[in-house]
Scaffold this active site. Structure first.
Site, PDB file in Angstrom:
ATOM      1  N   ASP A   1      38.457 -11.497 -17.256  1.00 19.60           N
ATOM      2  CA  ASP A   1      37.006 -11.636 -17.431  1.00 19.60           C
ATOM      3  C   ASP A   1      36.248 -10.459 -16.819  1.00 19.60           C
ATOM      4  O   ASP A   1      35.268  -9.973 -17.398  1.00 19.60           O
ATOM      5  CB  ASP A   1      36.551 -12.952 -16.797  1.00 19.60           C
ATOM      6  CG  ASP A   1      35.063 -13.185 -16.968  1.00 19.60           C
ATOM      7  OD1 ASP A   1      34.609 -13.244 -18.124  1.00 19.60           O
ATOM      8  OD2 ASP A   1      34.349 -13.291 -15.949  1.00 19.60           O
ATOM      9  N   VAL A   2      36.682  -9.991 -15.665  1.00 23.39           N
ATOM     10  CA  VAL A   2      35.985  -8.873 -15.019  1.00 23.39           C
ATOM     11  C   VAL A   2      36.093  -7.617 -15.877  1.00 23.39           C
ATOM     12  O   VAL A   2      35.100  -6.908 -16.103  1.00 23.39           O
ATOM     13  CB  VAL A   2      36.566  -8.620 -13.608  1.00 23.39           C
ATOM     14  CG1 VAL A   2      35.940  -7.365 -13.003  1.00 23.39           C
ATOM     15  CG2 VAL A   2      36.322  -9.819 -12.712  1.00 23.39           C
TER      16      VAL A   2
ATOM     17  N   ASP B   1      -6.440   9.450   6.339  1.00 24.31           N
ATOM     18  CA  ASP B   1      -6.903   9.285   7.713  1.00 24.31           C
ATOM     19  C   ASP B   1      -5.757   9.254   8.712  1.00 24.31           C
ATOM     20  O   ASP B   1      -4.585   9.077   8.361  1.00 24.31           O
ATOM     21  CB  ASP B   1      -7.670   7.964   7.837  1.00 24.31           C
ATOM     22  CG  ASP B   1      -9.109   8.086   7.383  1.00 24.31           C
ATOM     23  OD1 ASP B   1      -9.558   9.208   7.167  1.00 24.31           O
ATOM     24  OD2 ASP B   1      -9.764   7.033   7.250  1.00 24.31           O
TER      25      ASP B   1
ATOM     26  N   LYS C   1      -9.981  11.332  11.650  1.00 24.83           N
ATOM     27  CA  LYS C   1     -11.001  11.433  12.687  1.00 24.83           C
ATOM     28  C   LYS C   1     -10.649  10.467  13.815  1.00 24.83           C
ATOM     29  O   LYS C   1     -10.475   9.276  13.591  1.00 24.83           O
ATOM     30  CB  LYS C   1     -12.390  11.089  12.129  1.00 24.83           C
ATOM     31  CG  LYS C   1     -12.878  12.055  11.070  1.00 24.83           C
ATOM     32  CD  LYS C   1     -14.351  11.846  10.761  1.00 24.83           C
ATOM     33  CE  LYS C   1     -14.638  10.514  10.111  1.00 24.83           C
ATOM     34  NZ  LYS C   1     -14.126  10.452   8.718  1.00 24.83           N
TER      35      LYS C   1
ATOM     36  N   GLY D   1      -7.670   3.893   6.526  1.00 24.73           N
ATOM     37  CA  GLY D   1      -7.139   2.739   7.230  1.00 24.73           C
ATOM     38  C   GLY D   1      -8.081   1.561   7.094  1.00 24.73           C
ATOM     39  O   GLY D   1      -9.306   1.715   7.040  1.00 24.73           O
ATOM     40  N   GLY D   2      -7.519   0.351   7.017  1.00 28.35           N
ATOM     41  CA  GLY D   2      -8.347  -0.848   6.923  1.00 28.35           C
ATOM     42  C   GLY D   2      -9.061  -0.956   5.594  1.00 28.35           C
ATOM     43  O   GLY D   2      -8.497  -0.701   4.539  1.00 28.35           O
ATOM     44  N   ASP D   3     -10.330  -1.325   5.655  1.00 29.08           N
ATOM     45  CA  ASP D   3     -11.164  -1.461   4.461  1.00 29.08           C
ATOM     46  C   ASP D   3     -12.229  -0.371   4.473  1.00 29.08           C
ATOM     47  O   ASP D   3     -12.837  -0.111   5.524  1.00 29.08           O
ATOM     48  CB  ASP D   3     -11.835  -2.836   4.437  1.00 29.08           C
ATOM     49  CG  ASP D   3     -12.679  -3.034   3.191  1.00 29.08           C
ATOM     50  OD1 ASP D   3     -12.151  -3.590   2.217  1.00 29.08           O
ATOM     51  OD2 ASP D   3     -13.854  -2.617   3.183  1.00 29.08           O
TER      52      ASP D   3
ATOM     53  N   ALA E   1      -8.680  -4.447   9.787  1.00 29.10           N
ATOM     54  CA  ALA E   1      -7.887  -4.657  10.998  1.00 29.10           C
ATOM     55  C   ALA E   1      -8.136  -6.021  11.642  1.00 29.10           C
ATOM     56  O   ALA E   1      -7.213  -6.626  12.201  1.00 29.10           O
ATOM     57  CB  ALA E   1      -8.183  -3.549  12.009  1.00 29.10           C
TER      58      ALA E   1
ATOM     59  N   MET F   1     -12.775  -0.285  17.340  1.00 22.93           N
ATOM     60  CA  MET F   1     -12.916   1.007  18.037  1.00 22.93           C
ATOM     61  C   MET F   1     -13.600   0.842  19.386  1.00 22.93           C
ATOM     62  O   MET F   1     -14.424   1.655  19.788  1.00 22.93           O
ATOM     63  CB  MET F   1     -13.704   2.002  17.164  1.00 22.93           C
ATOM     64  CG  MET F   1     -13.048   2.266  15.824  1.00 22.93           C
ATOM     65  SD  MET F   1     -14.095   3.213  14.683  1.00 22.93           S
ATOM     66  CE  MET F   1     -15.342   1.994  14.249  1.00 22.93           C
TER      67      MET F   1
END
Length: 449
Positions: free
Chosen positions: A22-23, A244, A266, A297-299, A328, A379
């Site tokens: 079969d294989v 960023d 930044k 980063g984040g929204d 965050a 921050m």
């Protein structure tokens, strides 16, 4: 990467298979589908296997394997699929001596090549391999890919191959051609209808003003699994990426590999580019006809200055899209199990920043604090003493629970809890560092660290 994925053209090439069960049957089916000429050697054959081989004009030798079989048939590759390990080892040694690539089924140590789990949308073929470590996982990944690929993708790819010369004639630059095909295939991948390719090309030429576009995309808190599907799609088609400092390397690696990547990060009192310079770059590259990804980063719209970039594009007449990211505060909340609102504990949440446009320190809540409110500071770690001093001056209780979440959602996430009275001393002692979110409110008591 232990093995390099390659696609081998087996059409009209000889493949020798040792084994009649079969294989071996399953491997022969794959080889036949790729157009190979089959030679199969075994002392015993399954009846269904023999029928298959006869239907595919295979050469069948019902006998024991011998090294001279390799010299007689001179196969391009060999597959050993017997249930006799000694025979498999013998075939492997003979192939090694003749520098013929061999696969000994289910024996990775005796394989020059391996069979991946295959997704077949001919002419599109996808192979998934775990290098023999976890074949079940490879099959599950294949099933996942199968479930998201439209069934008609292969037919569209075949038509595209026939249409490439026409596209090259009508669209002289490689960038225009790439945009056209990404438009067609992008809609096909989300199972939206694609018309006849000549109509699609005419519409593209008519509507293509050769001006680029800006994608202002939130990359989330750092964990690639938190990216949205739309963010990932735009990341993989952008020509230029402005990113960023808070964009993790793993997320940056998901951008198109040949895109131009420009760091514009930044940090407090350390700006690679000013905001005006970033705005100017977005407009410059878009007006040059590029698709520009502003990866943040984040929204973008939560202390991300995405609004300023949006207005710069709008003022310059540059098309743009804004894609939300998991900010965050939400990542810190979910990854720590500290809900920002909770029935009977907190009915509202307020997002604040400890870093203002003119870099002055935090100077208050601006409005009265409510006992059932959660405060989240972005921050703010550098201004923690000032924040605590101000909140205390505004009457917040000294036993108000406070949590600092550093590197939210990432493997090196750290959580420090305390109260308004002791959080500054605890932070100085612990050395918990930025980037960090500060959560103040009764919901912090729900944390189980």
């Amino acid at each position: 990467m232990k093995t390099l994925p390659l696609f081998f053209d087996l059409a009209n090439k000889t493949v020798l298979i040792v084994g009649g069960g079969d294989v071996a049957h399953r491997k022969a089916m794959l080889m036949a589908k790729a157009g190979a000429k089959l030679v199969v050697i075994a002392k015993n054959f399954d009846d269904e296997f023999v029928k298959f081989l006869n239907n595919h004009q295979a050469i069948i030798h019902q006998k024991s394997y011998d090294a001279t079989d390799l010299d007689t048939h001179q196969p391009s590759i060999v597959i050993a699929a017997t249930d006799d390990h000694a025979v498999n080892v013998l075939v492997h040694g003979d192939c090694q001596a003749r520098r013929i690539a061999i696969n000994v089924v289910d024996t990775p140590a005796l394989c020059d090549f391996i069979f991946p789990a295959i997704v077949d949308r001919d002419p599109v073929v996808i192979g998934v391999s775990s290098n023999g470590k976890a074949p079940v996982l490879a099959r599950l990944i294949r099933a996942k890919i199968e479930s998201v690929l439209p069934s008609g993708l292969g037919k569209l790819a075949a038509k595209a191959g026939e249409f490439r010369a026409t596209v090259k004639e009508k669209l002289p630059t490689i960038t225009e051609r790439r945009y056209f095909w990404e438009s067609v295939f992008g809609r096909a991948m989300v199972d939206q209808s694609v018309g006849e390719l000549d109509t699609e090309l005419s519409d593209f030429i008519e509507n293509n003003d050769k001006q680029g576009e800006v994608y202002i995309v939130g990359a989330g808190a750092g964990d690639p699994d938190l990216l949205t599907f739309k963010a990932l799609r735009l990341m993989q088609q952008a020509d230029v990426v402005l990113y960023d400092a808070l964009v993790s390397p793993k997320i940056l690696d998901l951008c198109r590999r040949d895109s131009q990547k420009i760091f514009v990060g930044k940090k407090r009192q350390d700006h690679a580019k000013t905001q005006d310079e970033i705005n100017a770059l977005l407009v410059k590259y878009a007006k040059a006809g590029h698709r520009v990804l502003r990866l943040k980063g984040g929204d973008p719209f939560v202390f991300g200055r995405g609004g300023e970039e949006m207005f710069a594009c709008r003022q310059a007449g540059v098309p743009y899209q804004v894609v939300s990211g998991i900010t965050a505060a939400l990542a810190a909340s979910s990854s720590t199990g500290i809900p920002l609102t909770h029935r009977g504990v907190a009915t509202s949440v307020r997002f604040l920043t400890g870093c203002y446009k003119t870099n002055e320190a935090f100077d208050g809540l601006k409005s009265a604090y409510q006992a059932d409110e959660t405060l989240v500071f972005y921050m703010g770690l550098h201004a923690l003493p000032k924040i605590v001093e101000n909140l205390s001056a505004q009457g917040l209780p000294s036993d108000l629970p406070v949590a600092i979440v550093s590197n939210a959602s990432l493997p090196n996430q750290a959580v420090l809890t305390g109260t308004l009275a002791n959080i500054v001393a605890k932070q100085e002692e612990s050395g918990v560092s930025a980037p960090a979110i500060i959560i103040a409110g009764k919901v912090v008591d729900l944390y189980q660290g």
